[in-house]
Structure formats: structure tokens, C-alpha cells
Design a protein around this motif. Structure first.
Motif, PDB file in Angstrom:
ATOM      1  N   PHE A 247      38.293  46.488  46.540  1.00  0.00           N
ATOM      2  CA  PHE A 247      39.622  46.950  46.151  1.00  0.00           C
ATOM      3  C   PHE A 247      39.797  48.397  46.578  1.00  0.00           C
ATOM      4  N   ASN A 248      40.876  48.665  47.287  1.00  0.00           N
ATOM      5  CA  ASN A 248      41.206  50.018  47.695  1.00  0.00           C
ATOM      6  C   ASN A 248      42.148  50.647  46.686  1.00  0.00           C
ATOM      7  N   ALA A 249      42.198  51.956  46.689  1.00  0.00           N
ATOM      8  CA  ALA A 249      43.153  52.655  45.827  1.00  0.00           C
ATOM      9  C   ALA A 249      44.569  52.238  46.206  1.00  0.00           C
ATOM     10  N   GLY A 250      45.420  52.115  45.229  1.00  0.00           N
ATOM     11  CA  GLY A 250      46.796  51.705  45.479  1.00  0.00           C
ATOM     12  C   GLY A 250      47.101  50.307  45.001  1.00  0.00           C
ATOM     13  N   HIS A 251      46.053  49.501  44.745  1.00  0.00           N
ATOM     14  CA  HIS A 251      46.259  48.188  44.133  1.00  0.00           C
ATOM     15  C   HIS A 251      46.160  48.373  42.625  1.00  0.00           C
ATOM     16  N   ASN A 252      47.229  48.105  41.911  1.00  0.00           N
ATOM     17  CA  ASN A 252      47.253  48.433  40.484  1.00  0.00           C
ATOM     18  C   ASN A 252      47.714  47.284  39.610  1.00  0.00           C
ATOM     19  N   PRO A 253      47.063  46.110  39.696  1.00  0.00           N
ATOM     20  CA  PRO A 253      47.435  45.045  38.760  1.00  0.00           C
ATOM     21  C   PRO A 253      47.034  45.406  37.337  1.00  0.00           C
ATOM     22  N   LYS A 254      47.770  44.883  36.396  1.00  0.00           N
ATOM     23  CA  LYS A 254      47.436  45.066  34.984  1.00  0.00           C
ATOM     24  C   LYS A 254      46.676  43.861  34.435  1.00  0.00           C
ATOM     25  N   VAL A 255      46.919  42.693  35.035  1.00  0.00           N
ATOM     26  CA  VAL A 255      46.256  41.460  34.604  1.00  0.00           C
ATOM     27  C   VAL A 255      45.742  40.739  35.848  1.00  0.00           C
ATOM     28  N   LEU A 256      44.446  40.392  35.847  1.00  0.00           N
ATOM     29  CA  LEU A 256      43.841  39.655  36.953  1.00  0.00           C
ATOM     30  C   LEU A 256      43.014  38.516  36.359  1.00  0.00           C
ATOM     31  N   LEU A 258      41.059  35.034  37.295  1.00  0.00           N
ATOM     32  CA  LEU A 258      40.466  34.209  38.352  1.00  0.00           C
ATOM     33  C   LEU A 258      39.492  33.195  37.773  1.00  0.00           C
ATOM     34  N   ALA A 259      39.602  32.884  36.512  1.00  0.00           N
ATOM     35  CA  ALA A 259      38.651  32.005  35.826  1.00  0.00           C
ATOM     36  C   ALA A 259      38.690  30.584  36.383  1.00  0.00           C
ATOM     37  N   ARG A 260      37.583  29.871  36.206  1.00  0.00           N
ATOM     38  CA  ARG A 260      37.481  28.444  36.532  1.00  0.00           C
ATOM     39  C   ARG A 260      37.790  28.163  38.004  1.00  0.00           C
ATOM     40  N   ASN A 261      37.127  28.897  38.877  1.00  0.00           N
ATOM     41  CA  ASN A 261      37.191  28.645  40.305  1.00  0.00           C
ATOM     42  C   ASN A 261      35.768  28.438  40.825  1.00  0.00           C
ATOM     43  N   LYS A 262      35.570  28.670  42.101  1.00  0.00           N
ATOM     44  CA  LYS A 262      34.245  28.534  42.714  1.00  0.00           C
ATOM     45  C   LYS A 262      33.835  29.840  43.381  1.00  0.00           C
ATOM     46  N   ILE A 263      34.222  30.943  42.752  1.00  0.00           N
ATOM     47  CA  ILE A 263      33.981  32.269  43.315  1.00  0.00           C
ATOM     48  C   ILE A 263      32.512  32.646  43.134  1.00  0.00           C
ATOM     49  N   SER A 264      31.912  33.186  44.199  1.00  0.00           N
ATOM     50  CA  SER A 264      30.507  33.587  44.158  1.00  0.00           C
ATOM     51  C   SER A 264      30.400  35.068  44.514  1.00  0.00           C
ATOM     52  N   GLY A 265      29.217  35.503  44.923  1.00  0.00           N
ATOM     53  CA  GLY A 265      29.036  36.904  45.265  1.00  0.00           C
ATOM     54  C   GLY A 265      28.926  37.781  44.038  1.00  0.00           C
ATOM     55  N   GLN A 266      29.159  39.070  44.214  1.00  0.00           N
ATOM     56  CA  GLN A 266      29.016  40.036  43.141  1.00  0.00           C
ATOM     57  C   GLN A 266      30.351  40.661  42.770  1.00  0.00           C
ATOM     58  N   ILE A 267      30.377  41.305  41.617  1.00  0.00           N
ATOM     59  CA  ILE A 267      31.534  42.102  41.232  1.00  0.00           C
ATOM     60  C   ILE A 267      31.458  43.410  42.015  1.00  0.00           C
ATOM     61  N   PRO A 268      32.429  43.710  42.872  1.00  0.00           N
ATOM     62  CA  PRO A 268      32.329  44.930  43.684  1.00  0.00           C
ATOM     63  C   PRO A 268      32.472  46.183  42.827  1.00  0.00           C
ATOM     64  N   SER A 269      31.720  47.209  43.180  1.00  0.00           N
ATOM     65  CA  SER A 269      31.833  48.473  42.441  1.00  0.00           C
ATOM     66  C   SER A 269      33.217  49.087  42.595  1.00  0.00           C
ATOM     67  N   SER A 270      33.913  48.703  43.677  1.00  0.00           N
ATOM     68  CA  SER A 270      35.259  49.239  43.912  1.00  0.00           C
ATOM     69  C   SER A 270      36.292  48.670  42.959  1.00  0.00           C
ATOM     70  N   ILE A 271      35.871  47.785  42.070  1.00  0.00           N
ATOM     71  CA  ILE A 271      36.814  47.262  41.087  1.00  0.00           C
ATOM     72  C   ILE A 271      37.367  48.394  40.218  1.00  0.00           C
ATOM     73  N   SER A 272      36.622  49.493  40.149  1.00  0.00           N
ATOM     74  CA  SER A 272      37.088  50.636  39.358  1.00  0.00           C
ATOM     75  C   SER A 272      38.341  51.269  39.953  1.00  0.00           C
ATOM     76  N   ASN A 273      38.680  50.905  41.207  1.00  0.00           N
ATOM     77  CA  ASN A 273      39.930  51.402  41.807  1.00  0.00           C
ATOM     78  C   ASN A 273      41.160  50.776  41.172  1.00  0.00           C
ATOM     79  N   LEU A 274      40.970  49.708  40.410  1.00  0.00           N
ATOM     80  CA  LEU A 274      42.094  49.082  39.695  1.00  0.00           C
ATOM     81  C   LEU A 274      42.316  49.859  38.400  1.00  0.00           C
ATOM     82  N   GLU A 275      42.860  51.040  38.553  1.00  0.00           N
ATOM     83  CA  GLU A 275      42.921  51.985  37.439  1.00  0.00           C
ATOM     84  C   GLU A 275      43.820  51.542  36.297  1.00  0.00           C
ATOM     85  N   LYS A 276      44.786  50.667  36.590  1.00  0.00           N
ATOM     86  CA  LYS A 276      45.720  50.237  35.546  1.00  0.00           C
ATOM     87  C   LYS A 276      45.358  48.888  34.944  1.00  0.00           C
ATOM     88  N   LEU A 277      44.232  48.330  35.344  1.00  0.00           N
ATOM     89  CA  LEU A 277      43.870  46.995  34.870  1.00  0.00           C
ATOM     90  C   LEU A 277      43.625  46.992  33.366  1.00  0.00           C
TER      91      LEU A 277
END
Length: 370
Positions: A247-256, A258-277
Motif C-alpha cells: 500500500f502506497n501513501a494516498g490510499h485511505n480506506p476506512k473499512v477493508l 477481505l475475509a473468507r477468500n483464498k488470500i495467502s502471503g504475508q501482511i505487508p508492513s506498508s499496511i501502516s500507510n492506510l492511516e485512516k483505516l
């Protein structure tokens, strides 16, 4: 034909009649034709369960105290609705209507001022969106639970739409370009359908802020190239795969969500760029790796669910910095070590930490001394 209903919600918005103003600014009495149509509607209702229509007396149906939410217990076809040429908002939602609306041709010719339509969960079963809805310059179209099927249709004048709710129907195709021409659209709810599409093919209008597509059959890989104005995104309970994108700066969702899918991998450290989440739900996926320390920078977070994944390592103490956190769930992962001791982390119930490898510390039993 009889118009039967056992009302559960508001049947009709009288308050949205367009009442012209005089040159002095005083509101004029409603048009004679509108008053006659409303009284005709009243006469066709066999039982008003709330008594609201008892106020429908006198000449002024705009400013004369006529209450706007009568509930009916049954009656004949309300053909008079189509004669309300100054009506802005038609709301028949959350009823138990057992017969269709009158001849569609009546609505094609009437309701000339209509701007907003809500027939959600009214008991009406259309099969397809009627032409008198698809061909008008409407602001709001809410047709949830109307037994709509097949492909999402084209609207003749999509640019006027601000909100659309087609959830809880049976649409299968057409989502890719359905929203693209709705250049004024702010809210789209098309959840709980049968939609099949790769999410990367779905085109969103630039200014949209609310998208709910949960409980469909959407697939593909997540990306962060969607609208930067998005505030609420719900893609839960689909078949989305791949990993959570950076996630780059400038993406500002309040609600995200993604439950009950088939998503793998890791939680990116850049998730902290979602400052308004404020709410993050990535539960019931296949997410591995550790919880990034940077999550503690999201001081506006109020609700987080990471449960039923394959996350390892410790719960970072940086989460103690999220003072407004009201709900957290780490259940059923592979976490280990001491739970950070302090509010708000220790106020959550033990169930929020259950079924991990070796978590310990309040609210779980204390850690063993080595």
C-alpha cells in the motif's frame, strides 16, 4: 387484481412530493392531481396498520401535516402511485407485497419527477429491472432482494446515479463494466449474488467511495490500483487469491474486508500507510508470516480480525499504541509467546487468542518461567 401486503417497514414517502414555492418563498399547497392520487391510494388500502393515513385530510398534502410513512395491510392495485407526477422518492421497501405493481406502461408514463426508488425486500419479484427504472435519470436505485436474475443491465442514463443497491439477487454476469459509466456514483452494493469475474477486470468510476461485492464468486488477485477515494471496500466471501498488495501513501480506506477468500502471503508492513483505516478483516484466509510491527502505527484502528489463518510469531507490543481498539481477534493461528500486557490488548476475551500454538499471559494463563 388485489394488492396484498403485510408491511414491515415504510411503504410510501409522502414527504418527497415536489411542492412548488411561491414567489414569496412560501410553500404552496400540493397539486390537485397529487392530492387526488394520494387519496386514491388511501382508498385502495384495506388496512393501515399504523394509522398514518388518518392524517391525510384537508387540501394541503405537502405542508398540512400529512404523515409520510403509512403501513398497509392490503388493498387493490395502487395505480394511483403512477399518477403522482411530482413525486421525488418512492419507497416500498421491507414489505410483504404478494402481487406485482400495476401495468409497467403506467409507470413509463407517470412518475415524471421521480429521483429515488427503493423497492428492496418488498416482496416484489421482477426477474429483470423494469424499463421505467432503467430509462430514467435517477439518483438512487435500491432493488435488493427483488429476485433479479441474469446479466447486470445497462442503464440508459447511468451518469445521474449516486447510489445503487442490487444485493441479494441472482445476477451472474456483467459486473466488469456495469459501474464504469456511472460517473456520479458514490455507493455500490451488489453483494450476495452469483457474480463471476476476475476482480482485475472490474472498472470503477473515479469518485466512488463505497463498494460492497461480498458473497459472490469473484476471483483473481488483489491490486492497489483501484480508486484512491474508496473509503469502504468489502470483497469478503469470494474466491480471491494471491497476496495482500503493498500500500502506497494516498490510499485511505476506512473499512477493508477481505475475509473468507483464498488470500495467502504475508501482511505487508506498508499496511501502516492506510492511516485512516478503522476496520480490517482478513480472517479465514491462508495468510502466513508474522504480524508487522508497523501495525501499531495505525492509531485510528478500532476493529481487527486476523483469525483462522496461518500467522506465526508473536503479537507485537506496538499494538498497545492503538488506544481506540475496540475489537481484536487472533484466534486459530500459529502464534506463540506472551500477549502484550496492557490495554487495550488484555481487555479482549480469552477466546480472541484461543487455538494458537503457545500464546500465554493475560487473558490466557500466565507464561511459564524458563
Amino acid at each position: 387484481m388485489e394488492f396484498q401486503s403485510r408491511v414491515l417497514g415504510s411503504l410510501f414517502f409522502l414527504g418527497c412530493l415536489s411542492c412548488a414555492e411561491s414567489q414569496t418563498g412560501a410553500a404552496a399547497a400540493c397539486a390537485t392531481a397529487d392530492r387526488a392520487a394520494l387519496l386514491g391510494f388511501k382508498a385502495q388500502i384495506s388496512k393501515d396498520t399504523t394509522g398514518a393515513m388518518a392524517t391525510w385530510v384537508g387540501d394541503d398534502c405537502c405542508g398540512g401535516g400529512w404523515e409520510g410513512r403509512p403501513d398497509s395491510g392490503g388493498g387493490d392495485d395502487p395505480e394511483s402511485i403512477s399518477q403522482l407526477h411530482n413525486l421525488w422518492n418512492l419507497n416500498l421497501s421491507r414489505n410483504q407485497l404478494t402481487n406485482p405493481l400495476p401495468d409497467e406502461a403506467l409507470f413509463d408514463k407517470g412518475l415524471m419527477s421521480i429521483l429515488s426508488i427503493d423497492l428492496s425486500y418488498s416482496g416484489l419479484s421482477f426477474g429483470m429491472i423494469p424499463s421505467w427504472i432503467r430509462t430514467r435519470p435517477l439518483y438512487d436505485v435500491h432493488l435488493a432482494g427483488c429476485n433479479l436474475q441474469g446479466a447486470l443491465p445497462n442503464f440508459t442514463l447511468p451518469g445521474s446515479l449516486r447510489s445503487i443497491d442490487l444485493s441479494s439477487n441472482y445476477f451472474k454476469t456483467g459486473i466488469q463494466f456495469f459501474l464504469q459509466g456511472m460517473i456520479s456514483l458514490e455507493t455500490a452494493k451488489i453483494s450476495n449474488n452469483l457474480l463471476h469475474s476476475d476482480i482485475s477486470f472490474i472498472r470503477l468510476p473515479d469518485q466512488i467511495s463505497f463498494v460492497d461485492l461480498h458473497s459472490n464468486h469473484l476471483s483473481g488477485i488483489l491490486s492497489n490500483d483501484k480508486g484512491r477515494l474508496l473509503e469502504v471496500v468489502d470483497l469478503s466471501q469470494n474466491q480471491i487469491s494471491g497476496s495482500i498488495p503493498e500500500f502506497n501513501a494516498g490510499h485511505n480506506p476506512k473499512v477493508l474486508k477481505l475475509a473468507r477468500n483464498k488470500i495467502s502471503g504475508q501482511i505487508p508492513s506498508s499496511i501502516s500507510n492506510l492511516e485512516k483505516l478503522q476496520k480490517l478483516d482478513i480472517s479465514r484466509n491462508k495468510i502466513a508470516g508474522t504480524i508487522p510491527i508497523t501495525l501499531g502505527k495505525m492509531v485510528g484502528l478500532q476493529w481487527i480480525d486476523l483469525s483462522v489463518n496461518e500467522i506465526v510469531g508473536k503479537i507485537p507490543s506496538s499494538l498497545l499504541e492503538i488506544k481506540g481498539l475496540r475489537y481484536a481477534n487472533f484466534r486459530a493461528n500459529k502464534l506463540c509467546g506472551e500477549i502484550p500486557q496492557g490495554r487495550p490488548v488484555t481487555v479482549f476475551p480469552a477466546a480472541a487468542y484461543a487455538h494458537n500454538l503457545c500464546l500465554c499471559g493475560k487473558p490466557l494463563p500466565p507464561c511459564r518461567e524458563e
